[in-house]
Write a protein that holds these residues in place. Structure first.
Motif, PDB file in Angstrom:
ATOM      1  N   ILE A 159       0.426  -5.831  13.265  1.00 48.95           N
ATOM      2  CA  ILE A 159       0.869  -7.031  12.558  1.00 48.95           C
ATOM      3  C   ILE A 159       1.670  -6.696  11.297  1.00 48.95           C
ATOM      4  N   TRP A 160       1.869  -5.398  11.012  1.00 44.74           N
ATOM      5  CA  TRP A 160       2.512  -5.044   9.749  1.00 44.74           C
ATOM      6  C   TRP A 160       4.018  -5.279   9.816  1.00 44.74           C
ATOM      7  N   PRO A 161       4.576  -5.906   8.779  1.00 53.76           N
ATOM      8  CA  PRO A 161       6.043  -6.104   8.757  1.00 53.76           C
ATOM      9  C   PRO A 161       6.762  -4.764   8.649  1.00 53.76           C
ATOM     10  N   ARG A 162       7.896  -4.642   9.324  1.00 57.52           N
ATOM     11  CA  ARG A 162       8.660  -3.396   9.341  1.00 57.52           C
ATOM     12  C   ARG A 162      10.062  -3.640   8.783  1.00 57.52           C
ATOM     13  N   ASP A 163      10.534  -2.671   8.008  1.00 54.20           N
ATOM     14  CA  ASP A 163      11.901  -2.776   7.513  1.00 54.20           C
ATOM     15  C   ASP A 163      12.884  -2.299   8.582  1.00 54.20           C
ATOM     16  N   LEU A 164      14.169  -2.181   8.248  1.00 58.59           N
ATOM     17  CA  LEU A 164      15.188  -1.792   9.226  1.00 58.59           C
ATOM     18  C   LEU A 164      15.013  -0.354   9.697  1.00 58.59           C
ATOM     19  N   ASN A 165      14.244   0.426   8.965  1.00 59.28           N
ATOM     20  CA  ASN A 165      13.948   1.809   9.374  1.00 59.28           C
ATOM     21  C   ASN A 165      12.602   1.914  10.085  1.00 59.28           C
ATOM     22  N   THR A 166      12.049   0.777  10.476  1.00 61.94           N
ATOM     23  CA  THR A 166      10.767   0.663  11.185  1.00 61.94           C
ATOM     24  C   THR A 166       9.572   1.140  10.349  1.00 61.94           C
ATOM     25  N   GLN A 167       9.756   1.281   9.047  1.00 61.84           N
ATOM     26  CA  GLN A 167       8.655   1.643   8.163  1.00 61.84           C
ATOM     27  C   GLN A 167       7.950   0.364   7.685  1.00 61.84           C
ATOM     28  N   ILE A 168       6.663   0.480   7.402  1.00 62.54           N
ATOM     29  CA  ILE A 168       5.923  -0.692   6.921  1.00 62.54           C
ATOM     30  C   ILE A 168       6.544  -1.183   5.622  1.00 62.54           C
ATOM     31  N   ASP A 169       6.817  -2.466   5.568  1.00 60.14           N
ATOM     32  CA  ASP A 169       7.382  -3.075   4.362  1.00 60.14           C
ATOM     33  C   ASP A 169       6.218  -3.542   3.481  1.00 60.14           C
ATOM     34  N   TYR A 170       5.829  -2.687   2.533  1.00 64.74           N
ATOM     35  CA  TYR A 170       4.665  -2.980   1.701  1.00 64.74           C
ATOM     36  C   TYR A 170       4.899  -4.200   0.813  1.00 64.74           C
ATOM     37  N   ALA A 171       6.136  -4.396   0.368  1.00 69.40           N
ATOM     38  CA  ALA A 171       6.424  -5.544  -0.495  1.00 69.40           C
ATOM     39  C   ALA A 171       6.153  -6.860   0.227  1.00 69.40           C
ATOM     40  N   ASP A 172       6.445  -6.921   1.531  1.00 64.26           N
ATOM     41  CA  ASP A 172       6.160  -8.135   2.301  1.00 64.26           C
ATOM     42  C   ASP A 172       4.659  -8.412   2.359  1.00 64.26           C
ATOM     43  N   ILE A 173       3.871  -7.353   2.539  1.00 63.94           N
ATOM     44  CA  ILE A 173       2.416  -7.516   2.617  1.00 63.94           C
ATOM     45  C   ILE A 173       1.878  -8.033   1.298  1.00 63.94           C
ATOM     46  N   ILE A 174       2.334  -7.442   0.197  1.00 66.31           N
ATOM     47  CA  ILE A 174       1.867  -7.859  -1.126  1.00 66.31           C
ATOM     48  C   ILE A 174       2.341  -9.275  -1.428  1.00 66.31           C
ATOM     49  N   ASN A 175       3.572  -9.580  -1.081  1.00 67.86           N
ATOM     50  CA  ASN A 175       4.116 -10.909  -1.324  1.00 67.86           C
ATOM     51  C   ASN A 175       3.366 -11.980  -0.536  1.00 67.86           C
ATOM     52  N   SER A 176       2.878 -11.634   0.649  1.00 68.52           N
ATOM     53  CA  SER A 176       2.134 -12.608   1.443  1.00 68.52           C
ATOM     54  C   SER A 176       0.811 -12.989   0.780  1.00 68.52           C
ATOM     55  N   ILE A 177       0.315 -12.141  -0.139  1.00 70.57           N
ATOM     56  CA  ILE A 177      -0.927 -12.417  -0.856  1.00 70.57           C
ATOM     57  C   ILE A 177      -0.653 -13.014  -2.233  1.00 70.57           C
ATOM     58  N   LEU A 178       0.244 -12.400  -2.981  1.00 72.08           N
ATOM     59  CA  LEU A 178       0.464 -12.769  -4.382  1.00 72.08           C
ATOM     60  C   LEU A 178       1.743 -13.555  -4.617  1.00 72.08           C
ATOM     61  N   GLY A 179       2.589 -13.666  -3.616  1.00 73.83           N
ATOM     62  CA  GLY A 179       3.839 -14.392  -3.786  1.00 73.83           C
ATOM     63  C   GLY A 179       3.865 -15.667  -2.975  1.00 73.83           C
ATOM     64  N   ASP A 180       4.984 -15.904  -2.322  1.00 71.23           N
ATOM     65  CA  ASP A 180       5.138 -17.069  -1.456  1.00 71.23           C
ATOM     66  C   ASP A 180       5.160 -16.592  -0.012  1.00 71.23           C
ATOM     67  N   PRO A 181       4.075 -16.819   0.752  1.00 71.00           N
ATOM     68  CA  PRO A 181       3.997 -16.274   2.116  1.00 71.00           C
ATOM     69  C   PRO A 181       5.012 -16.863   3.079  1.00 71.00           C
ATOM     70  N   ASP A 182       5.662 -17.956   2.698  1.00 77.50           N
ATOM     71  CA  ASP A 182       6.646 -18.572   3.584  1.00 77.50           C
ATOM     72  C   ASP A 182       8.018 -17.908   3.484  1.00 77.50           C
ATOM     73  N   TYR A 183       8.130 -16.923   2.599  1.00 79.64           N
ATOM     74  CA  TYR A 183       9.384 -16.191   2.442  1.00 79.64           C
ATOM     75  C   TYR A 183       9.109 -14.690   2.467  1.00 79.64           C
TER      76      TYR A 183
END
Length: 270
Positions: A159-183
């Motif tokens: 379920i982990w978001p991946r960037d264009l290099n197929t690496q886990i996008d940690y900023a997306d994971i953190i943003n889904s908790i502390l930011g706006d999960p709809d973006y």
């Protein structure tokens, strides 16, 4: 009646009577207080609190929260790097993990649909994961300056978001908790800087977590601060455990964050 006998003797007797009255000590007046208990004991240190266990049931019948107050223990005087934790720590035990958290903190539990973040050369989009929910459990300080978030998803899917290099996008994971999960992270608001990525051992299981230290650099709904997130790919579950603080006390993160992550223990089937 006339006084008979020797006048000298009479005068002497009168003189002695007057003298004895003048030499008597003054009387002491006792003031008795009202409603004063006669049972007076010496002041002694308070004895440790007995072990206290409270059980609270959430909306899920299979999830039971057990909170235990440990016995009071003498601790060395706190310094600036070791802030005092009023009441010590309580212990939470759930179906998936257990954790110690400050006794004065509150808890909020909710279940929300899981978001998925898709990065392409045309940008990033957000969709709801098919038939997947996440249990979000937040532990937070009274002034809302510090919190600890857990997100657990019962799935074996990646379920982990991946960037264009197929690496886990940690900023997306953190943003889904502390930011706006709809973006996606950094669009349109909410930027997180990743400062360090390492492996972290976990109690109760053989595998490790990915530890990510981060900072928030603009408006995301939370005050500016720093934090640490543990991203866990388990056998049957996926978990994200996030500590975040905007406190100016440098000892908060080092003490509370370290204590809580060290107390984290996963169920063997996680």
């Amino acid at each position: 009646m006339p006084l008979r006998g020797n006048p000298g003797i009479t005068v002497l007797v009168l003189f002695l009577v007057v003298l004895s009255g003048c030499t008597q000590p003054d009387k002491t007046v006792l003031h008795i207080p009202v409603n004063v208990s006669v049972n007076i004991t010496s002041e002694t240190p308070a004895s440790p609190l007995p072990l206290l266990t409270q059980t609270a049931f959430t909306t899920s019948s299979s999830d039971t929260t057990t909170v235990t107050r440990p016995e009071a223990q003498s601790t060395p005087a706190a310094t600036l790097s070791e802030p005092v934790i009023p009441g010590g720590y309580l212990h939470y035990t759930g179906a998936d993990y257990s954790l110690d958290y400050p006794a004065t903190w509150g808890i909020n539990v909710t279940t929300l649909p899981l978001r998925e973040y898709h990065h392409t050369w045309n940008g990033c989009s957000v969709t709801l994961a098919w038939q997947l929910d996440q249990e979000l459990r937040m532990y937070y300080s009274g002034d809302n300056s510090t919190l600890f978030y857990s997100s657990v998803v019962n799935t074996q899917r990646d379920i982990w978001p991946r960037d264009l290099n197929t690496q886990i996008d940690y900023a997306d994971i953190i943003n889904s908790i502390l930011g706006d999960p709809d973006y996606c992270a950094n669009t349109p608001i909410g930027a997180f800087t990743i400062s360090d990525v390492t492996d972290a051992p976990l109690a109760g299981v053989s595998y490790k977590a990915i530890r990510v230290d981060f900072g928030k650099i603009n408006a995301t709904g939370f005050t500016e601060g720093t934090g640490t997130v543990y991203i866990i790919t388990g056998k049957n579950r996926r978990g994200v455990f996030t500590f975040y603080s905007s406190s100016l006390d440098p000892g908060v993160k080092a003490t509370i964050s370290g204590y809580m992550f060290n107390s984290l223990r996963l169920d063997s089937s996680f």
